[in-house]
Design a protein around this motif. Structure first.
Motif, PDB file in Angstrom:
ATOM      1  N   VAL A  25      -7.115   0.151  -4.735  1.00 13.07           N
ATOM      2  CA  VAL A  25      -7.119  -0.520  -3.435  1.00 13.07           C
ATOM      3  C   VAL A  25      -8.400  -1.325  -3.272  1.00 13.07           C
ATOM      4  CG1 VAL A  25      -7.185  -0.160  -0.936  1.00 13.07           C
ATOM      5  CG2 VAL A  25      -5.633   1.193  -2.346  1.00 13.07           C
ATOM      6  N   ARG A  38      -0.526  -2.624 -10.916  1.00 11.40           N
ATOM      7  CA  ARG A  38      -0.933  -1.543 -10.024  1.00 11.40           C
ATOM      8  C   ARG A  38      -2.434  -1.374 -10.203  1.00 11.40           C
ATOM      9  NH1 ARG A  38       2.698   3.763  -9.387  1.00 11.40           N
ATOM     10  NH2 ARG A  38       4.031   2.041  -8.689  1.00 11.40           N
ATOM     11  N   LEU A  68       0.825  -1.203   0.000  1.00 10.84           N
ATOM     12  CA  LEU A  68       0.000   0.000   0.000  1.00 10.84           C
ATOM     13  C   LEU A  68       0.859   1.253   0.000  1.00 10.84           C
ATOM     14  CD1 LEU A  68      -2.629  -1.135   2.666  1.00 10.84           C
ATOM     15  CD2 LEU A  68      -2.926  -1.090   0.182  1.00 10.84           C
ATOM     16  N   THR A  69       2.095   1.124   0.487  1.00 13.97           N
ATOM     17  CA  THR A  69       3.060   2.226   0.462  1.00 13.97           C
ATOM     18  C   THR A  69       4.432   1.665   0.109  1.00 13.97           C
ATOM     19  OG1 THR A  69       3.647   2.009   2.806  1.00 13.97           O
ATOM     20  CG2 THR A  69       1.801   3.475   2.264  1.00 13.97           C
ATOM     21  N   GLN A 117       4.105  -0.588   4.031  1.00 17.64           N
ATOM     22  CA  GLN A 117       2.803  -1.079   4.455  1.00 17.64           C
ATOM     23  C   GLN A 117       2.319  -2.063   3.398  1.00 17.64           C
ATOM     24  OE1 GLN A 117      -0.137   1.944   5.115  1.00 17.64           O
ATOM     25  NE2 GLN A 117      -1.680   0.510   5.868  1.00 17.64           N
ATOM     26  N   ALA A 145      -0.539   6.343  -5.584  1.00 15.06           N
ATOM     27  CA  ALA A 145      -1.616   7.251  -5.211  1.00 15.06           C
ATOM     28  C   ALA A 145      -2.361   6.681  -4.004  1.00 15.06           C
ATOM     29  CB  ALA A 145      -2.577   7.426  -6.384  1.00 15.06           C
ATOM     30  N   ASP A 146      -3.117   7.526  -3.328  1.00 16.31           N
ATOM     31  CA  ASP A 146      -3.817   7.098  -2.122  1.00 16.31           C
ATOM     32  C   ASP A 146      -4.805   5.965  -2.396  1.00 16.31           C
ATOM     33  OD1 ASP A 146      -2.444   8.924  -0.623  1.00 16.31           O
ATOM     34  OD2 ASP A 146      -4.042  10.428  -0.630  1.00 16.31           O
ATOM     35  N   ASP A 147      -5.294   5.882  -3.629  1.00 15.11           N
ATOM     36  CA  ASP A 147      -6.293   4.862  -3.956  1.00 15.11           C
ATOM     37  C   ASP A 147      -5.701   3.698  -4.741  1.00 15.11           C
ATOM     38  OD1 ASP A 147      -5.769   6.216  -6.290  1.00 15.11           O
ATOM     39  OD2 ASP A 147      -7.869   6.452  -6.874  1.00 15.11           O
ATOM     40  N   GLU A 148      -4.359   3.536  -4.709  1.00 13.91           N
ATOM     41  CA  GLU A 148      -3.703   2.475  -5.465  1.00 13.91           C
ATOM     42  C   GLU A 148      -2.960   1.508  -4.548  1.00 13.91           C
ATOM     43  OE1 GLU A 148      -2.438   4.367  -9.757  1.00 13.91           O
ATOM     44  OE2 GLU A 148      -1.130   4.742  -8.038  1.00 13.91           O
ATOM     45  N   ASP A 155       6.145   5.555  -6.255  1.00 16.14           N
ATOM     46  CA  ASP A 155       5.011   6.403  -5.887  1.00 16.14           C
ATOM     47  C   ASP A 155       3.712   5.643  -6.085  1.00 16.14           C
ATOM     48  OD1 ASP A 155       6.546   8.723  -5.267  1.00 16.14           O
ATOM     49  OD2 ASP A 155       6.770   9.106  -7.419  1.00 16.14           O
TER      50      ASP A 155
END
Length: 330
Positions: free
Chosen positions: A226, A223, A189-190, A300, A205-208, A203
């Motif tokens: 989420v 990719r 997730l990160t 994460q 994105a918050d929703d990936e 990198d």
């Protein structure tokens, strides 16, 4: 970059000092070249089990040094292969007269440097390369599949075989069976941030989320947006099951691993889902391991590993072990 460090250049050395102070009853640290050795090494007449790799994956490998598992571990710089002289020193310090098995994750630098040390060794040495990652066939770090979560059961089971008195050929044969029957896949997730680089490895994105990542922050096979926990576990488990393939009636060890920042609350949730999905397929989970054992700094994410068991591999997994990170039995 927010990290509890002084200087990026001293992170590994400082961590090794702390490791020795915390677990001096189990291990000794040689600082030049950096090698972690079980405190009672060499053990006369026992095959030495040696592994290693870049730092940043703790507790692998240093936290797995001790009775029933590794005799020595060679910690490289963060996400960097150990050098041949580290491996040579590890062999010399653990040589009890029965030879050594080198456990090598399938990354180009690791393979070359461990091979060089094996050629220089004055005792009999055999090497086993672990390549359990089903996510990718090749990457910039490897020639072929990467060695990831399957390294932990490989080190545990070969360590037990050596502890019961198997000779080098027999220990190597057990290692080959583990490698042939273990498969893994991870997701993130990160991204991790290597201290001397100072920025995330990739990198998102918050929703990936990245599916099929390696343990050095290598990108994965896809990719995607989420998903919930059911979706994440299914994305990891399906390729693992198809690869060997695993079949109804198989007995397995299920290892649910945190990549560093995933809390146990989420990890146990994912583990329960994986057990349910395996039960639906008639695959019997006989042993479990849950926790952060093969990490990627503060990434994460999580990985799943399945090892197909037989009676002997089960017995060797259950055998006593006493390390900083794994301990059970007498």
């Amino acid at each position: 970059m927010k990290k509890i460090i002084n200087e990026p250049s001293t992170v590994v050395a400082g961590s090794l000092t702390g490791l020795e102070l915390a677990h001096g009853d189990l291990l000794t640290v040689i600082h030049d070249p950096a090698v972690i050795v079980r405190v009672d090494a060499p053990v006369p007449g026992k095959v030495a089990i040696i592994s290693g790799g870049g730092s940043g994956h703790e507790p692998m490998h240093g936290g797995l040094v001790g009775p029933g598992m590794l005799d020595a571990a060679c910690p490289g710089a963060v996400f960097t292969s150990p050098t041949p002289d580290q491996v040579t020193t590890a062999i010399e310090k653990t040589d009890g007269g029965a030879g050594a098995l080198l456990i090598v994750k399938n990354y180009t630098g690791d393979v070359l440097n461990f091979e060089t040390a094996a050629e220089l060794a004055e005792t009999e040495v055999r090497t086993i390369v672990i390549d359990d990652d089903v996510a990718v066939k090749d990457s910039t770090f490897t020639a072929g599949r990467r060695g990831v979560g399957g390294t932990v059961p490989l080190e545990k089971i070969t360590g037990a075989a050596a502890a019961r008195g198997d000779d080098l050929a027999a220990v190597h044969a057990v290692a080959e069976r583990v490698v042939a029957n273990v498969r893994s896949m991870g997701m993130a997730l990160t991204a991790p941030t290597v201290p001397h680089v100072g920025e995330p490895s990739f990198d998102l994105a918050d929703d990936e989320m990245e599916v099929g990542i390696g343990i050095h922050g290598e990108p994965g096979r896809a990719r995607v947006p989420v998903e919930n926990a059911d979706g994440v576990v299914a994305r990891l488990l399906e390729p693992i099951l198809e690869d060997l393939p695993f079949a109804e009636g198989d007995r397995v060890l299920l290892f649910t691993n945190s990549m560093g920042a995933t809390p146990l609350l989420e990890l146990y949730l994912a583990h329960g889902i994986a057990e349910r999905m395996l039960a639906d397929r008639g695959i019997v989970v006989e042993r479990r391991l849950v926790g952060p054992y093969v990490t990627s700094l503060e990434m994460q994410g999580m990985s799943l590993t399945l090892l197909r068991l037989d009676d002997e591999l089960l017995e060797l997994w259950d055998a006593p072990v006493h390390t900083a990170a794994l301990r059970w039995g007498n």
